[in-house]
Design an enzyme around this catalytic site. Sequence first.
Site, PDB file in Angstrom:
ATOM      1  N   LYS A  72      -7.646  -0.528  -9.871  1.00 15.24           N
ATOM      2  CA  LYS A  72      -8.290  -1.253  -8.759  1.00 15.24           C
ATOM      3  C   LYS A  72      -9.520  -0.497  -8.277  1.00 15.24           C
ATOM      4  CE  LYS A  72      -7.488  -2.717  -3.951  1.00 15.24           C
ATOM      5  NZ  LYS A  72      -8.209  -1.732  -3.164  1.00 15.24           N
ATOM      6  N   SER A  98       0.828  -1.207   0.000  1.00 17.54           N
ATOM      7  CA  SER A  98       0.000   0.000   0.000  1.00 17.54           C
ATOM      8  C   SER A  98       0.861   1.254   0.000  1.00 17.54           C
ATOM      9  CB  SER A  98      -0.873   0.005   1.255  1.00 17.54           C
ATOM     10  OG  SER A  98      -1.533   1.245   1.400  1.00 17.54           O
ATOM     11  N   TYR A 148      -1.905   5.689  -4.448  1.00 18.13           N
ATOM     12  CA  TYR A 148      -2.870   6.796  -4.365  1.00 18.13           C
ATOM     13  C   TYR A 148      -2.184   8.005  -4.977  1.00 18.13           C
ATOM     14  CZ  TYR A 148      -5.873   4.271  -1.046  1.00 18.13           C
ATOM     15  OH  TYR A 148      -6.721   3.377  -0.456  1.00 18.13           O
ATOM     16  N   HIS A 199     -13.295  -2.366  -2.613  1.00 17.79           N
ATOM     17  CA  HIS A 199     -12.438  -1.841  -1.547  1.00 17.79           C
ATOM     18  C   HIS A 199     -12.826  -2.489  -0.212  1.00 17.79           C
ATOM     19  CE1 HIS A 199      -9.708   1.904  -1.090  1.00 17.79           C
ATOM     20  NE2 HIS A 199      -9.586   1.238   0.038  1.00 17.79           N
ATOM     21  N   THR A 242      -5.441   2.799  -7.376  1.00 20.01           N
ATOM     22  CA  THR A 242      -6.781   2.755  -6.791  1.00 20.01           C
ATOM     23  C   THR A 242      -7.638   3.834  -7.430  1.00 20.01           C
ATOM     24  OG1 THR A 242      -5.945   1.869  -4.727  1.00 20.01           O
ATOM     25  CG2 THR A 242      -8.087   2.952  -4.649  1.00 20.01           C
TER      26      THR A 242
END
Lengths: 367, 367, 367, 367
Positions: free
Chosen positions: A233, A107, A131, A257, A157
């Site tokens: 995603k 992440s 992100y 999510h 994402t």
Amino acid sequence: MEKYISVKELEDAALEKLPKNARDYYKSGATDEHTLAENRRSFQRLRILPRCLVGVEKFNLGTKVLGYEVSMPVGISPSAMQRMAHPDGELANVKAAQAERVIYTLSTIATSSIEEVAEAAPDAIKWFQLYIYNDREVTRELVTRAEKAGFKAIVLTVDTPLFGLRRADVRNKFTLPSHLKLANFEGHLSTKIHATGNGSGLNEYVNNLFDKSLTWKDIKWLKSITKLPIVAKGILRGDDAVKAVEAGCSGILVSNHGARQLDGVPTTIEALPEIVEAVKNYNVEVYLDGGVMTGTDVYKALALGAKMVFVGRPALWGLAVGGQAGVQKMLSIFRTELEYTLQIAGTPIVADITKDMVRHEFTYSKL
Amino acid sequence: MEKYISVKELEDAALEKLPKNARDYYKSGATDEHTLAENRRSFQRLRILPRCLVGVEKFNLGTKVLGYEVSMPVGISPSAMQRMAHPDGELANVKAAQAERVIYTLSTIATSSIEEVAEAAPDAIKWFQLYIYNDREVTRELVTRAEKAGFKAIVLTVDTPLFGLRRADVRNKFTLPSHLKLANFEGHLSTKIHATGNGSGLNEYVNNLFDKSLTWKDIKWLKSITKLPIVAKGILRGDDAVKAVEAGCSGILVSNHGARQLDGVPTTIEALPEIVEAVKNYNVEVYLDGGVMTGTDVYKALALGAKMVFVGRPALWGLAVGGQAGVQKMLSIFRTELEYTLQIAGTPIVADITKDMVRHEFTYSKL
Amino acid sequence: MEKYISVKELEDAALEKLPKNARDYYKSGATDEHTLAENRRSFQRLRILPRCLVGVEKFNLGTKVLGYEVSMPVGISPSAMQRMAHPDGELANVKAAQAERVIYTLSTIATSSIEEVAEAAPDAIKWFQLYIYNDREVTRELVTRAEKAGFKAIVLTVDTPLFGLRRADVRNKFTLPSHLKLANFEGHLSTKIHATGNGSGLNEYVNNLFDKSLTWKDIKWLKSITKLPIVAKGILRGDDAVKAVEAGCSGILVSNHGARQLDGVPTTIEALPEIVEAVKNYNVEVYLDGGVMTGTDVYKALALGAKMVFVGRPALWGLAVGGQAGVQKMLSIFRTELEYTLQIAGTPIVADITKDMVRHEFTYSKL
Amino acid sequence: MEKYISVKELEDAALEKLPKNARDYYKSGATDEHTLAENRRSFQRLRILPRCLVGVEKFNLGTKVLGYEVSMPVGISPSAMQRMAHPDGELANVKAAQAERVIYTLSTIATSSIEEVAEAAPDAIKWFQLYIYNDREVTRELVTRAEKAGFKAIVLTVDTPLFGLRRADVRNKFTLPSHLKLANFEGHLSTKIHATGNGSGLNEYVNNLFDKSLTWKDIKWLKSITKLPIVAKGILRGDDAVKAVEAGCSGILVSNHGARQLDGVPTTIEALPEIVEAVKNYNVEVYLDGGVMTGTDVYKALALGAKMVFVGRPALWGLAVGGQAGVQKMLSIFRTELEYTLQIAGTPIVADITKDMVRHEFTYSKL
């Protein structure tokens, strides 16, 4: 570890062990958590139709994703701040993935850095979840570092202009424990999440720093700064899947999510067939995560067209229960269940798992 | 107020706080209360299909109803005798609506008068809910006073030739507490509700005084005594919606009266699509109330064609818990949930919320 | 009686009051009692679609059945041995029916005789439920006596070649309490039911004495011995309904015998539409019993084509709770609920209740 | 025995009585046991539509299977190691089958040998369930012995390349109690199951010894070593049923192995119609087992095309409760329930039970 026979038991043990702040953060879904429950239930509405006497002595779970071979079609989805679950956090997780030869996705908001993760498990196939920050230089640096550290894909994402409303986090005024930091950043970006206000500290962080103005055109920019393939995603619509591919994505991760963004969206196994159908004439791989807890869940997703299935919370439960060994236990449960499933279903290799192996329970109501 | 994160929590707190007589009156549905439960459940059978990466930096909840701008597509439905919930009753409620810039609808059977409400919140957009009394002069006077006091619409309840059978009220022999009166009336019309008999005092009041012979032709009479637009509240059939429009109504409020009139009727979110379809070629706005407790409920109704959603009981729960501040809390919960929903769903303004954003869960049973 | 507001409350009170032997006999369904539960649930799957503003000042529950006027479309189904519920048994029940001007159906296996019932309520509209005994003279005498005593129809039970398997009765080795007898008979036919064996005494009685060889041709014989119209009770298939009419029946009572004969059969409200459709071109009335506990249940059956609805257990619950007054209370609850329903649904008279007033909940899944 | 009125009561009593190791082995299904529950529930989704007044005085449960007459269309499915349930094990079971004139199927993995079973019940119609061992001579010997001992069919299990994952057995490290052995074998094949490792001893046994490479071509080999008809047990797909018939099988046993092989497969009553349809033009009999607990379950399977229904666990429950007498009790419960069902449904002989006697509950949702 031996006593854990199902992922559910790992979950139960982890929920007992974790401190409230982390437990609530990991387990919560958006608002009423209806989708959180449906993510599980909707798998149970599908039937697997086994073939008999096909000769399964040479079964094999191996598959290839974006050109890389993995030992089974189960990988690890990104989840934030894994050191809340165990002191070794992301490092334990990626080492487990390396040992089991499955994909690990790191992440952006991790408590171990890109470089630490790469060093901990140099042979693991690692993907980096991204992100996009308002500050594009911050973003560019993340992508560049991931590529340099040997990560094999960028998992962008696309469902998070802001973080979903998770009531427990608001109630807990969730913040990252003070001994931890967001390790991919320096300075305020690594610690701002500690700042408390009303409600979830994470939501404040995200709302202040993430770029809400993103559109599919920004994929072009992302492709201009990296040669890595891009996986979108968070797709739940066929038309969005087409947009992702036409924007240059190499993979679609069908995801809600973990039911954490918006309550009431389709479950991922519901959304999958439409998306597979929408992009069938494109050169793109489709994956799924969300609610996957057993080998038969994985099987159903593969039958409906997923190339690979990812699990997020199960890795956290394993991590909380036993660090690297716990994550490997979780993966080995999936492996065992898949081995049984492929053989008993009469589809000894992954390529055998075609659409006609699965049917919705409703199709049995037509007498 | 800070501790309340969901409307459900306000409801729970209110139910604990209210005296039995009022609690039962507010929460009850007709007879077996099957529809009361279904009103909630039927929202959960709908899926929202979010769009990704649309750029939501400029989201906006504002909308326009019958020509007036409001801050969000959530208004307050009429409910009777609000001083049973809190000493400030309707006045607290309308002040909250004014502060939050949403519509407030005053009930005919209120414990504060038209003029008191107008004075308490001169800038609020106020609608007046009308029951037509056998004595047409009584009715005319109500309408005239509302128009004069600056109310912007007449919400004519069309589903109530008599009040539904609510067992708890019969059992409690419900009457208005003696220190309160129906403030829009003088003399016996304001106090007759105190007269006890067998069963609900309210039902006796209604059965004696309301005009059961009403037909759509009476809309003509109503239009002859007021220039205000008329909203027909309580429609559940497409053909009735057409009749309402052809009789001159400007708005249709799809409502099952909070499941309080007849058990077994459609839930409002079930009935909505047929009604929207039936009047699509007319110049009329369609609204909905009934069972709405979260931002995603509101969103689903908008996607299926509602211009605005109204909430009745949630305002009572907020009122009971904290007067004006409680109602504002309730509205701010809806506002927050809607802000999250519009952004995450990728429909940053209300006009973006089109029909294809929502699908029934059953459509996912077709494998 | 005043405290009972719903039939369910009468049921609860009766179940508490009745001795085990009688309670189990009355409440049981066949084997697993799945149909017993479904009889109730399937009503809840139907929606009533009220019409607004139709003018309901002149509502009227009255209707006509086989040429006789009754005060509402609810009658009393036959049930055996009613003196187990209350010392006044069938006499209290028929007097209640007379007082409320509804139909009373006397069972062959009653604990009061045809003549006693006729004398107790000379003005009631009485029907006689018939089981055909192996001894046709016994049968002939029953029919002749009923006709002579002023009964207006013969309700021939067609679903009972033997009594269903009700486990509680087997376990209790059910027999009629020794102070009671089957009052329509003399000698062994009136007392044989006391003989105990293994299992239910009633089942033994029925298996020994009822004619299992009956076919539709026997209707001809029945018509040869009486001028009374014949109602076939227990039909669940469209083709059987046609056979009944062609054999000369004037009425079809769609019934699954209170879910007491065979577990797993359709509920009566499920079976009704097919049967109505099958006989629509014949001069025959269709009725329904089974699972009816509220006014909206009655309404739904009427909308789907039933001319009249019958209730069996509710009369027993009323009887057990308060004799004649209890049965009248039960009927008055139905009357009140129907009055509310007809008015609020906008169908002030029974003839207004057409098929388009009702829809299956499933029709709302088509978005 | 008299106190047991339903198979469910025998089950409850058996579960209380059995030691944990055996209880868990008998009752478990694969992994999450969703299919185990669905096996029961899916019978309840079917409705039986009884015919009235057909004359049922001459009802008869008798039927013929593979040319042999049996007293009712219920037989005993194979289940392993029956001496864990009762000291008399398979011998009690087969004697009960002989007494009740129904088929008994002996498992390969039995705790009584082929010859002991044949001697215990020479007049019973016995079938032999076969697992094919890697060592084909072992297999050949089993088949030859069964044929010589008078067994009438070989029931080849086709759904078991390995045994399903039953969590309780893994947890219990299930092994056969040391005083018992697999009586059809000598030496290590009879005792290897005692060897403990990690997890279920039975699974280890099966994985080591059974032939995973089996295909439909091996039916040819099996037919070369026996003249007995072959029944393929474990079919859930229409195309597999066709393959079985074309490979030379005389019967298809639609089975999901008591939900013990793979969680999420169709229930057998769901799978049955497709299979019956697929082989309708072939000369083959179709049977069913799985979740059958009542006479109406049997009836529904017959209506959908099964020639015979088998029960596995019910025989174990009867055996555990009372040895031979317990199994006979179980069979007599089915017999009684079937007698009631055939008569009340108006299909007095088995041949009358045609497809139009049953309908799915969903067909009643079409208003």
